[in-house]
Design a protein around this motif. Structure first.
Motif, short mmCIF file in Angstrom:
data_model
loop_
_atom_site.label_atom_id
_atom_site.label_comp_id
_atom_site.label_asym_id
_atom_site.label_seq_id
_atom_site.Cartn_x
_atom_site.Cartn_y
_atom_site.Cartn_z
N CYS A 1 39.96 45.45 41.26
CA CYS A 1 39.90 46.80 40.72
C CYS A 1 38.66 47.56 41.19
O CYS A 1 38.74 48.75 41.51
CB CYS A 1 39.96 46.77 39.19
SG CYS A 1 41.54 46.14 38.57
N TYR B 1 40.33 39.69 38.79
CA TYR B 1 40.96 40.97 38.53
C TYR B 1 39.95 42.11 38.71
O TYR B 1 40.26 43.15 39.29
CB TYR B 1 41.52 41.03 37.10
CG TYR B 1 42.65 40.09 36.84
CD1 TYR B 1 43.93 40.35 37.32
CD2 TYR B 1 42.46 38.93 36.10
CE1 TYR B 1 44.99 39.50 37.07
CE2 TYR B 1 43.51 38.06 35.84
CZ TYR B 1 44.77 38.35 36.34
OH TYR B 1 45.81 37.50 36.08
N SER C 1 43.09 55.39 38.00
CA SER C 1 43.74 54.14 37.59
C SER C 1 42.79 52.96 37.78
O SER C 1 42.66 52.11 36.90
CB SER C 1 45.03 53.93 38.37
OG SER C 1 45.64 52.71 38.01
N CYS C 2 42.13 52.91 38.91
CA CYS C 2 41.20 51.81 39.20
C CYS C 2 40.00 51.82 38.25
O CYS C 2 39.57 50.77 37.76
CB CYS C 2 40.73 51.86 40.65
SG CYS C 2 42.02 51.50 41.85
N ALA D 1 41.17 50.71 34.87
CA ALA D 1 41.42 49.27 34.93
C ALA D 1 40.11 48.50 34.81
O ALA D 1 40.02 47.50 34.08
CB ALA D 1 42.14 48.91 36.23
N CYS D 2 39.06 48.96 35.50
CA CYS D 2 37.75 48.30 35.41
C CYS D 2 37.19 48.37 34.00
O CYS D 2 36.68 47.37 33.48
CB CYS D 2 36.77 48.93 36.39
SG CYS D 2 37.04 48.51 38.12
N ILE E 1 47.56 46.37 40.43
CA ILE E 1 47.15 46.91 39.14
C ILE E 1 48.38 47.24 38.29
O ILE E 1 48.42 46.93 37.09
CB ILE E 1 46.25 48.15 39.34
CG1 ILE E 1 44.87 47.70 39.85
CG2 ILE E 1 46.12 48.96 38.05
CD1 ILE E 1 43.97 48.83 40.28
#
Length: 131
Positions: free
Chosen positions: A123, A119, A89-90, A93-94, A17
């Protein structure tokens, strides 16, 4: 060292990521004119055509934030055995990838939308593992 071996999957996802989003955000900042110019053409003929600079700015900020959160998540895992920042963060990111997917679908760039799937899988796996 124990946190490293106990959380290797989480750390590898965060490094993925970090590389993906921070590089993308920095690229947008360095080559603003190139990115916005290409995207203006990409979105011409859609209701998003007049909003390209705003959209690129928003995505740039979020991508850099995702990268910073990934760095913080790595530090928190290694230092405190805590995955909360990594989870954020994940999740972010999604959300970012869903925004990009929406744009690709509006532009009828189905191949581009499909490339985001890989990607997104990484994530969302991060969200699943770190919750």
């Amino acid at each position: 060292m124990e946190n490293l071996t106990n959380h290797i999957t989480e750390l590898l996802i965060l490094v993925f990521i970090l590389i993906t989003f921070l590089q993308s955000g920095v690229d947008k900042a360095i080559d603003w004119n190139g990115n916005t110019g290409w995207l203006k053409e990409h979105f011409s003929g859609t209701f998003l055509s007049g909003m390209v600079p705003l959209m690129v700015g928003i995505i740039l900020i979020i991508e850099v934030l995702v990268g910073i959160l990934a760095i913080a998540g790595i530090v928190w895992i290694l230092g405190y055995n805590d995955t909360s920042l990594a989870l954020y963060s994940c999740i972010l990111a999604c959300i970012t990838l869903l925004m990009l997917l929406f744009g690709q679908r509006i532009a009828k760039d189905y191949a581009g939308a499909f490339t985001l799937t890989g990607y997104f899988i990484v994530c969302i796996l991060g969200v699943y593992i770190m919750q």
